[in-house]
Design an enzyme around this catalytic site. Sequence first.
Site, PDB file in Angstrom:
ATOM      1  N   GLU A   1       0.851  -1.202   0.000  1.00  0.00           N
ATOM      2  CA  GLU A   1       0.000   0.000   0.000  1.00  0.00           C
ATOM      3  C   GLU A   1       0.886   1.251   0.000  1.00  0.00           C
ATOM      4  OE1 GLU A   1      -2.143   2.528  -0.616  1.00  0.00           O
ATOM      5  OE2 GLU A   1      -3.537   0.870  -0.211  1.00  0.00           O
TER       6      GLU A   1
ATOM      7  N   PHE B   1      -3.656   3.379   4.526  1.00  0.00           N
ATOM      8  CA  PHE B   1      -4.583   2.303   4.869  1.00  0.00           C
ATOM      9  C   PHE B   1      -5.995   2.899   4.978  1.00  0.00           C
ATOM     10  CE2 PHE B   1      -1.044  -0.300   5.423  1.00  0.00           C
ATOM     11  CZ  PHE B   1      -1.406  -1.590   5.802  1.00  0.00           C
ATOM     12  N   GLY B   2      -6.952   2.110   4.528  1.00  0.00           N
ATOM     13  CA  GLY B   2      -8.338   2.581   4.535  1.00  0.00           C
ATOM     14  C   GLY B   2      -8.828   2.990   3.169  1.00  0.00           C
ATOM     15  N   GLY B   3      -7.897   3.251   2.235  1.00  0.00           N
ATOM     16  CA  GLY B   3      -8.279   3.522   0.864  1.00  0.00           C
ATOM     17  C   GLY B   3      -9.104   4.782   0.677  1.00  0.00           C
ATOM     18  N   THR B   4      -9.787   4.829  -0.464  1.00  0.00           N
ATOM     19  CA  THR B   4     -10.586   6.003  -0.818  1.00  0.00           C
ATOM     20  C   THR B   4     -11.686   6.253   0.196  1.00  0.00           C
ATOM     21  OG1 THR B   4     -10.139   5.742  -3.185  1.00  0.00           O
ATOM     22  CG2 THR B   4     -12.114   6.986  -2.571  1.00  0.00           C
ATOM     23  N   CYS B   5     -12.427   5.220   0.574  1.00  0.00           N
ATOM     24  CA  CYS B   5     -13.604   5.396   1.424  1.00  0.00           C
ATOM     25  C   CYS B   5     -13.265   6.119   2.716  1.00  0.00           C
ATOM     26  CB  CYS B   5     -14.246   4.046   1.735  1.00  0.00           C
ATOM     27  SG  CYS B   5     -15.642   4.172   2.868  1.00  0.00           S
TER      28      CYS B   5
ATOM     29  N   HIS C   1     -46.903   4.211  13.065  1.00  0.00           N
ATOM     30  CA  HIS C   1     -47.537   5.499  12.795  1.00  0.00           C
ATOM     31  C   HIS C   1     -47.182   6.466  13.921  1.00  0.00           C
ATOM     32  CE1 HIS C   1     -50.562   8.433  11.565  1.00  0.00           C
ATOM     33  NE2 HIS C   1     -50.928   8.513  12.847  1.00  0.00           N
TER      34      HIS C   1
END
Length: 451
Positions: A31, A35-39, A437
């Site tokens: 990597e 760590f954790g990437g795009t998200c 409701h």
Amino acid sequence: MRHYDLVVVGAGTGNMLLGDELARLRTAVVEPDRFGGTCLNRGCIPSKMFVLAADAARGARASARLGVHASVDHVDWTAIRDRIFHRIDPLHDSALTYRRNNGIDVYTEEGRFVAPKVLEVGNERITADTFVISVGSRPVVPDIPGLDSVAYHTSDTIMRIDEVPASLAVIGGGFIAAEFSHVFGAFGSDVTIVQRGPRLLTGEDEQISARFTELASRRHRVLLDAAVTSVEPSPEGVTLTVSCPDGEHVVRAAALLVSVGRRPNTDRLDAAAGGLELDEHGHITTDSAYRTSVPGVWALGDVANHFQLKHMANAESRVVRHNVLHPQDLHTLPYKITPHAVFTDPQIASAGLTEQEARRRGIEYLVSVHDYAATAYGWALEDTTSFVKVLANPHDRMILGAHIIGTQAATLIQPLIQAMTLNLTVDRIARDVLYIHPALTEVVEQALLAL
């Protein structure tokens, strides 16, 4: 060359693959970023934290309709930004340390294949019995004359700027454009959206897309069927020349966000050198079990599918983990549909067929559209623009598609997703379940009863 049982390339969703079941394997993670990437770092999670703050600002300004006269004195961008990233940023170091302390080798330079199952990382080459490729995607930067002469942002950088720009030009009309236009508009930017299509969010059901375009146009300047022909720096920041059906427009803004899509990172990986077959969009092709064209190499997430959805990548990682451990008992994803949501204002959620898809494919359907305004909670919200739309097969009574625009759409759609996944008929989910409701879920109930 150092040899491993397992090498995971990409520590976004790929990092989630490494559960206790794989602890016996000699493993490495490659990597070069975080760590954790795009998200985690520049996508889903921080953007939704910004959206929550934007929702609070919008809610305060809109509360007069409820008899509550409130105002927003100040948006502290730095405090909002730092609250988000002071929580997110330390996670990279802790994740890296955790992996290394538990016997996993972590390579922090970029990896490129030089042959099938041979990865060059920095000055080293490593091999493995099994590779899992999860290197994700990145923003597309279009070929617009002059774009390289100005400072512009993508979703990778826009959330870390130092101040809210007085004005923001947004190129694109998809998820990212919708969410960040909402955020910066709520925080005080004068937003202009330049969209090449006839509506915003053109991938949504046409009725949803049209309603959202109408509502966004009340908040922002929206140029449709528009093409940016040139970009140049200006004293204000940036100037866009835009070709529209009614002629040429000039858009001046303090900042520019480019959000026209994403591309898989297979070129950076040199996937072709690794013997990996790619589709016409550059994604690694896999079978239903996520096996690639190279035995022992698996792929998941944005690099392998077109959804660009974290919940899909998470599900794929669970399947791949099982398949790596049990190659004689391969699992596939059980899901028939892939739901998604757009966290803009109003929120949008969708699952299954759109009405235009059903027409195009010649699929018979019944359709029900029910307004929030026709329910008690909709009255409380004073909501006159939101609705639930459900399509169903008139013969087997199964739900074909569900589309919601309005408050908490991403939550409201969940029982419809479950019905579609578990093969529950419209009749069962409408009549065999009690809906509280006067909760907002009644708008779903009423749409189903109308079918």
